[in-house]
Design a protein around this motif. Structure first.
Motif, PDB file in Angstrom:
ATOM      1  N   TRP A  37       0.688  -1.051   0.132  1.00 13.38           N
ATOM      2  CA  TRP A  37       0.003   0.067   0.001  1.00 13.38           C
ATOM      3  C   TRP A  37       0.900   1.278  -0.024  1.00 13.38           C
ATOM      4  N   LEU A  99      -6.642  -2.747   5.560  1.00 16.81           N
ATOM      5  CA  LEU A  99      -7.139  -1.550   4.560  1.00 16.81           C
ATOM      6  C   LEU A  99      -8.835  -1.553   4.856  1.00 16.81           C
ATOM      7  N   SER A 100      -9.290  -2.892   5.159  1.00 23.16           N
ATOM      8  CA  SER A 100     -10.851  -2.681   5.218  1.00 23.16           C
ATOM      9  C   SER A 100     -11.276  -2.054   6.538  1.00 23.16           C
ATOM     10  N   TYR A 103     -11.018   1.813   5.413  1.00 26.59           N
ATOM     11  CA  TYR A 103     -11.707   2.366   4.538  1.00 26.59           C
ATOM     12  C   TYR A 103     -13.205   1.516   4.935  1.00 26.59           C
ATOM     13  N   GLU A 104     -13.479   1.136   5.951  1.00 27.89           N
ATOM     14  CA  GLU A 104     -14.729   0.433   6.407  1.00 27.89           C
ATOM     15  C   GLU A 104     -15.576  -0.228   5.405  1.00 27.89           C
ATOM     16  N   VAL A 105     -15.047  -1.223   4.968  1.00 28.62           N
ATOM     17  CA  VAL A 105     -15.404  -2.138   3.834  1.00 28.62           C
ATOM     18  C   VAL A 105     -16.639  -2.956   4.256  1.00 28.62           C
ATOM     19  N   PHE A 112     -13.091   1.392  -4.616  1.00 26.16           N
ATOM     20  CA  PHE A 112     -12.792   2.740  -3.995  1.00 26.16           C
ATOM     21  C   PHE A 112     -11.839   3.519  -5.060  1.00 26.16           C
ATOM     22  N   ILE A 114      -9.448   6.592  -4.349  1.00 23.92           N
ATOM     23  CA  ILE A 114      -8.962   6.995  -3.272  1.00 23.92           C
ATOM     24  C   ILE A 114      -7.695   8.270  -3.569  1.00 23.92           C
ATOM     25  N   GLY A 119      -5.480  10.216   1.887  1.00 22.87           N
ATOM     26  CA  GLY A 119      -6.019   8.901   2.022  1.00 22.87           C
ATOM     27  C   GLY A 119      -7.601   8.940   2.005  1.00 22.87           C
ATOM     28  N   LYS A 120      -8.129   9.873   1.679  1.00 23.16           N
ATOM     29  CA  LYS A 120      -9.678  10.047   1.472  1.00 23.16           C
ATOM     30  C   LYS A 120     -10.236   9.314   0.447  1.00 23.16           C
ATOM     31  N   VAL A 121     -11.433   8.877   0.492  1.00 23.86           N
ATOM     32  CA  VAL A 121     -12.335   8.378  -0.612  1.00 23.86           C
ATOM     33  C   VAL A 121     -12.705   9.371  -1.195  1.00 23.86           C
ATOM     34  N   SER A 124     -16.823   5.852  -4.166  1.00 18.63           N
ATOM     35  CA  SER A 124     -17.045   4.379  -3.868  1.00 18.63           C
ATOM     36  C   SER A 124     -18.098   3.792  -4.583  1.00 18.63           C
TER      37      SER A 124
END
Length: 148
Positions: A37, A99-100, A103-105, A112, A114, A119-121, A124
């Motif tokens: 990453w 990462l999940s 990014y609250e998968v 996504f 990004i 680091g902001k989405v 999505s």
């Protein structure tokens, strides 16, 4: 017994062939392979691009459909390869689990866009989407990139 073996074998072959699609597609989206990453962020910053992340799992049917039917699309590949650093991350790998949570998968697949600087989405997509819809979403995300 033979039917179970046949079904299991076919399932395994389908999984392997669609999983390999990320790497073997000649005209579609080219995904970075074996890249951490941190390296993806560094590359995206250097190229002034957003990161497109396919958050998938190996057992997810819609993820396999994306890999087999959508990501190989030539027009989609041309746009995404030019405008994004593309990453397919197995959310059950060590890095994927980290990462999940960042990014609250909430489901698979989740796609996504990004910003590597903060680091902001930017955008999505949750679930399967067709190539034309993903291209439209990608164009919208690319238009939102600022000072990358």
């Amino acid at each position: 017994m033979n039917k179970k073996l046949l079904v299991t074998t076919l399932g395994l072959l389908l999984s392997l062939s669609t999983f390999a699609q990320h790497a073997s597609s000649t005209s579609g989206i080219k995904f970075e392979e074996k890249t951490s990453w941190k390296e993806l962020i560094k590359k995206a910053k250097a190229e002034k691009k957003l990161i497109f992340m396919d958050a998938y799992t190996t057992w997810c049917g819609p993820c396999k459909m994306l890999q087999a039917r959508v990501f190989p699309d030539k027009q989609l590949g041309e746009f995404f390869n030019q405008n994004f650093v593309n990453a397919a991350i197995d959310m059950e790998s060590d890095e994927g689990m980290r990462l999940s949570s960042i990014y609250e998968v909430r489901g698979y697949p989740t796609l996504f866009f990004i910003d590597p600087n903060n680091g902001k989405v930017v955008k999505s997509v949750l679930g399967y989407t067709e190539a034309d819809q993903l291209l439209s979403t990608g164009k919208s995300a690319a238009s939102k990139k600022k000072n990358i």
